[in-house]
Design an enzyme around this catalytic site. Structure first.
Site, PDB file in Angstrom:
ATOM      1  N   HIS A 202       0.760  -1.307  -0.096  1.00 13.24           N
ATOM      2  CA  HIS A 202       0.057  -0.056   0.096  1.00 13.24           C
ATOM      3  C   HIS A 202       0.931   1.316   0.148  1.00 13.24           C
ATOM      4  CE1 HIS A 202      -3.517   2.837   0.777  1.00 13.24           C
ATOM      5  NE2 HIS A 202      -4.309   1.766   0.721  1.00 13.24           N
ATOM      6  N   HIS A 203       0.491   2.186  -0.822  1.00 12.16           N
ATOM      7  CA  HIS A 203       1.138   3.585  -0.881  1.00 12.16           C
ATOM      8  C   HIS A 203       1.332   4.296   0.222  1.00 12.16           C
ATOM      9  CE1 HIS A 203       3.303   6.593  -3.162  1.00 12.16           C
ATOM     10  NE2 HIS A 203       2.531   6.457  -4.273  1.00 12.16           N
TER      11      HIS A 203
END
Length: 466
Positions: free
Chosen positions: A138-139
């Protein structure tokens, strides 16, 4: 506990079922080099051993209804490697296209927020006895630089397992209580935020004034909402397409040296040529140049006191892509000029402003607004912010081994957004420039033609340079 910065948390708030905020790395490997022979179980066990010294992979999100600030990271005390590492066989004939199709399917799935936000898929059955790995994170937990650093920790210069850093083994995100989380959040929200706002406003007001002055002398980068609309600038769906390939880095350097430009200028020119060909085939090429959003790392930049420490240390630069220029040689010169203007303009802007403003992102409100924005397809109702995301990530120019398997290609893929359904990332490593494309399936129906045009553009420019 470790509280997320505003920019880190914003990637959580921006995420909807269609707009997925994770970054991907597809790694082509040769398992024949694994010491003692390859098995999936052996690779998974070695990964588990290495992750004991990589705390980023063992932390998960925590939040509370009483917390009015951003969520926090805590140690996952129930961490289980089998919940994160999976195995699959790629359909025959096991080419890049079968790998890309499977990765595109995974790219359209959300990550489980109840556990550490990453997963690794080992894909077996590729042609020639090869394999591939897809790492999805996930960013909120990584940006371009940190994801490359994490990948480097999973790779070694030889196939042999490395010694672990004992200090990293002892490192932990820790735990928290709802009371501690709420109290810390209240202090941040009611005390630190007003002070940060007072410091931030003067620096922010200078940005539009400087932009206006530069625009009058034609040395400003493109402003947001001034890009022409293309078929891939529309609301996106959860469906993804992936395409990838690689070209010799020697050809790219030959082009760079011949035209006296930088590697990044060559990349922008190659992308411009590929997208020009693609849009001509669709009879949808705008008369004005496309506008690219180019992420810029601010790792190492001076930290302003109004910025909260976080994982994502990134800004963004707008630059024109010379899609309106027909001649490849003139296109690379135009790309270099546009990039030079954008870099000079971006350098005049405080690199921490975006991160500083992100601290004020209202989580619940922002998430609700993004859902409405996507469901109502509101990106069709305003001018296009930018056309395409283009990233150029430099990597090591020597052989690497991923968990003992020789790395033969690395293809990073970034997220796409409503109104911007195409992301192109190139990664240079071990004598190759690796080209990775991620797009919305409905908006980019012929993704492989962009890859082929990119490769053809390299050949044309390399022939001119040769």
């Amino acid at each position: 506990m470790q509280r997320l910065s505003g920019l880190d948390a914003s990637f959580l708030y921006l995420e909807t079922r269609s707009q997925l905020m994770h970054v991907i790395g597809i790694i082509e490997i040769d398992p024949a080099t694994v010491p003692g022979g390859y098995t999936f179980e052996k690779m998974r066990d070695e990964l588990e051993r290495r992750l004991s010294a990589m705390p980023t992979f063992r932390r998960k999100l925590a939040n509370s209804v009483l917390n009015i600030d951003h969520p926090v990271w805590i140690e996952d005390t129930d961490f289980d490697i089998q919940r994160h590492v999976h195995r699959v066989a790629v359909p025959s004939p096991g080419s890049e296209r079968e790998v890309a199709d499977f990765c595109a399917h995974l790219a359209g799935q959300t990550l489980d927020r109840g556990k550490p936000l990453w997963e690794l898929w080992i894909m077996e059955g590729l042609a020639g006895g090869k394999a591939a790995a897809m790492l999805r994170m996930h960013h909120a937990g990584v940006d371009g630089v940190t994801s490359a650093d994490l990948l480097a920790q999973l790779c070694t210069l030889t196939p042999d397992p490395p010694e672990l850093d004992e200090d990293k083994v002892k490192e932990s995100a820790g735990g928290t209580s709802r009371a501690t989380m709420a109290a810390g959040g209240a202090v941040n929200y009611f005390v630190q935020r007003p002070i940060a706002m007072a410091k931030l406003l003067p620096a922010t007001l200078r940005v539009p004034v400087g932009w206006f002055k530069r625009a009058r002398s034609s040395d400003a980068m493109p402003a947001p909402f001034q890009a022409p609309r293309t078929p891939f600038n529309a609301p996106i769906t959860p469906h993804r397409v992936v395409a990838m390939s690689q070209v010799p880095m020697s050809d790219v350097k030959k082009i760079k040296n011949h035209f006296g430009v930088k590697i990044n200028d060559v990349v922008l020119a190659l992308v411009a040529g590929a997208l020009r060909d693609y849009l001509i085939r669709l009879d949808a090429l705008p008369a004005q140049p496309l506008v690219a959003m180019v992420p810029v790392s601010v790792h190492g930049a001076d930290e302003a006191d109004l910025v909260t420490e976080g994982t994502n240390k990134v800004s963004g630069m707008f630059t024109e892509l010379a899609t309106d220029v027909e001649d490849p040689a003139q296109r690379i010169e135009a790309s270099a000029r546009a990039a030079q203007i954008s870099k000079a303009h971006h350098a005049d802007i405080d690199a921490n402003i975006l991160r500083a403003w992100a601290q004020f992102a209202p989580g619940t409100t922002m998430a609700a607004m993004m859902k409405i924005y996507g469901d109502r397809q509101l990106s069709n109702l305003h001018p296009t912010v930018f056309n395409v995301l283009v990233s150029n990530v430099p990597g090591p120019d020597f052989p690497l081994y991923f968990l003992g398997a020789r790395v033969e290609g690395v293809y990073p893929l970034g997220p796409i957004f409503h109104g911007g359904g195409l992301n192109i990332t190139v990664f240079s490593a071990d004598g190759h420039l690796n080209f990775g494309l991620l797009g919305c399936k409905e908006l980019v129906p012929d993704e492989w033609s962009i890859v082929e045009s990119f490769k053809a553009e390299v050949k044309v420019l390399a022939d001119l340079a040769g």
